[in-house]
Write a protein that holds these residues in place. Structure first.
Motif, PDB file in Angstrom:
ATOM      1  N   TYR A  16       0.840  -1.194   0.000  1.00 40.94           N
ATOM      2  CA  TYR A  16       0.000   0.000   0.000  1.00 40.94           C
ATOM      3  C   TYR A  16       0.876   1.245   0.000  1.00 40.94           C
ATOM      4  O   TYR A  16       2.068   1.182  -0.247  1.00 40.94           O
ATOM      5  N   LEU A  67      -3.124   4.384   7.186  1.00 44.08           N
ATOM      6  CA  LEU A  67      -3.627   3.427   6.206  1.00 44.08           C
ATOM      7  C   LEU A  67      -5.135   3.234   6.371  1.00 44.08           C
ATOM      8  O   LEU A  67      -5.646   3.130   7.488  1.00 44.08           O
ATOM      9  N   SER A  72      -4.449   8.113   1.928  1.00 41.46           N
ATOM     10  CA  SER A  72      -3.689   6.861   1.899  1.00 41.46           C
ATOM     11  C   SER A  72      -4.546   5.750   1.304  1.00 41.46           C
ATOM     12  O   SER A  72      -5.744   5.942   1.048  1.00 41.46           O
ATOM     13  N   THR A  73      -3.945   4.594   1.063  1.00 35.16           N
ATOM     14  CA  THR A  73      -4.675   3.482   0.438  1.00 35.16           C
ATOM     15  C   THR A  73      -5.905   3.131   1.273  1.00 35.16           C
ATOM     16  O   THR A  73      -5.803   2.899   2.478  1.00 35.16           O
ATOM     17  N   LEU A  75      -8.955   0.559   2.146  1.00 35.63           N
ATOM     18  CA  LEU A  75      -9.131  -0.896   2.096  1.00 35.63           C
ATOM     19  C   LEU A  75     -10.480  -1.271   2.698  1.00 35.63           C
ATOM     20  O   LEU A  75     -10.557  -1.895   3.771  1.00 35.63           O
TER      21      LEU A  75
END
Length: 300
Positions: A16, A67, A72-73, A75
């Motif tokens: 990531y 995260l 940021s990535t 998910l």
């Protein structure tokens, strides 16, 4: 206030990437300050005010989105097993190394960011030269107990609405959200309307609350996520870095919530902002930023 240059980038992390922004210059001889947002699952936006410390004292101020959050990535398909304290500790270490500041830095963590910072600080990293805990619990059970005590002080109709929807499982209902906002306006941010950067964080969380939902739960007082039994009280004595604790007089992080830091972190200094709740950095911005800056200057 003099305009300060800033730059943005991404630190590769596992599969990531972590977004960060540096305000000021890392070549300054002042300690660079890493600012970690709360949640878990908020974004850097609502703690954006801390970037102005760069203009106050010439240090670089680094914001990042953890995260799963913000820039940021994201998910959204990851479940509770993925979102762990260890994950975010590894991400922090990775960011410090990526920026080349792992041997000399200061860290400020707001709310969950302070919990994460405490987990980092008890490991006694050699590069951590100053530590600021902003509005953070040391034990989530105490946090929930105090949040629910504050909740019982809300108007009766608001309490009834909250309870009705929690029992029915309809916590995304607009009435439940509106009732929750009464608590937030008292104990999270007392500036009305909310500053744009604070509103922006909550809007982004409305889009994607993956991390907050998994680790915390639906609201500040209905904590059913993986952090519900988290505590660091019995490890705080291990913190070696000079430590400043800040909180607000009307904070959801009540004196009982933050007191373990005062009692157990060696030499911890505590400053209470009389006209603030959970966000002194926007509720009493000038005083908060100067307090943090003055503390950090001692260790440059």
């Amino acid at each position: 206030m003099t305009a300060i240059s800033s730059s943005e980038g991404y630190a590769p992390f596992r599969d990531y990437r972590t977004w960060y922004r540096i305000t000021g210059s890392l070549s300054s001889d002042r300690l660079p300050l890493v600012v970690a947002h709360g949640g878990p699952g908020c974004t850097h936006d609502y703690v954006d005010a801390f970037k102005d410390i760069a203009a106050l004292d010439g240090r670089a101020v680094i914001h990042y989105d953890q995260l799963g959050n913000g820039n940021s990535t994201r998910l959204p398909d990851k479940g509770p097993d993925f979102w762990t304290v260890e994950l975010f500790l590894d991400e922090l270490d990775n960011l410090l190394n990526h920026l080349g500041i792992q041997d000399r830095y200061a860290y400020l963590g707001q709310s969950w960011g302070g919990m994460l910072g405490s987990e980092h600080a008890v490991r006694r990293p050699a590069g951590l030269k100053a530590f600021v805990i902003a509005n953070s619990p040391a034990n989530m059970r105490t946090w929930v107990a105090e949040a629910n005590r504050l909740r019982r002080e809300l108007p009766d109709d608001v309490q009834a609405t909250l309870l009705r929807h929690e029992e029915a499982g309809t916590i995304t209902d607009p009435d439940y959200i509106a009732a929750s906002r009464v608590f937030y306006d008292r104990h999270v941010c007392r500036v009305t309307p909310w500053p744009e950067e604070v509103a922006r964080t909550f809007a982004i969380m409305d889009e994607d609350n993956t991390v907050y939902r998994n680790m915390n739960g639906p609201t500040e007082f209905h904590v059913i996520g993986t952090l519900k039994d988290w505590t660091i009280e019995d490890r705080l004595h291990r913190i070696a870095a000079p430590t400043l604790l800040i909180s607000g007089r009307h904070d959801e992080a009540t004196p009982l919530v933050v007191k373990p830091y005062v009692d157990n972190v060696p030499g911890c200094r505590w400053v209470v902002f009389e006209n603030s709740s959970h966000m002194p950095h926007v509720e009493e911005k000038a005083l908060c930023l100067s307090t943090v800056s003055d503390f950090l200057k001692q260790f440059d």
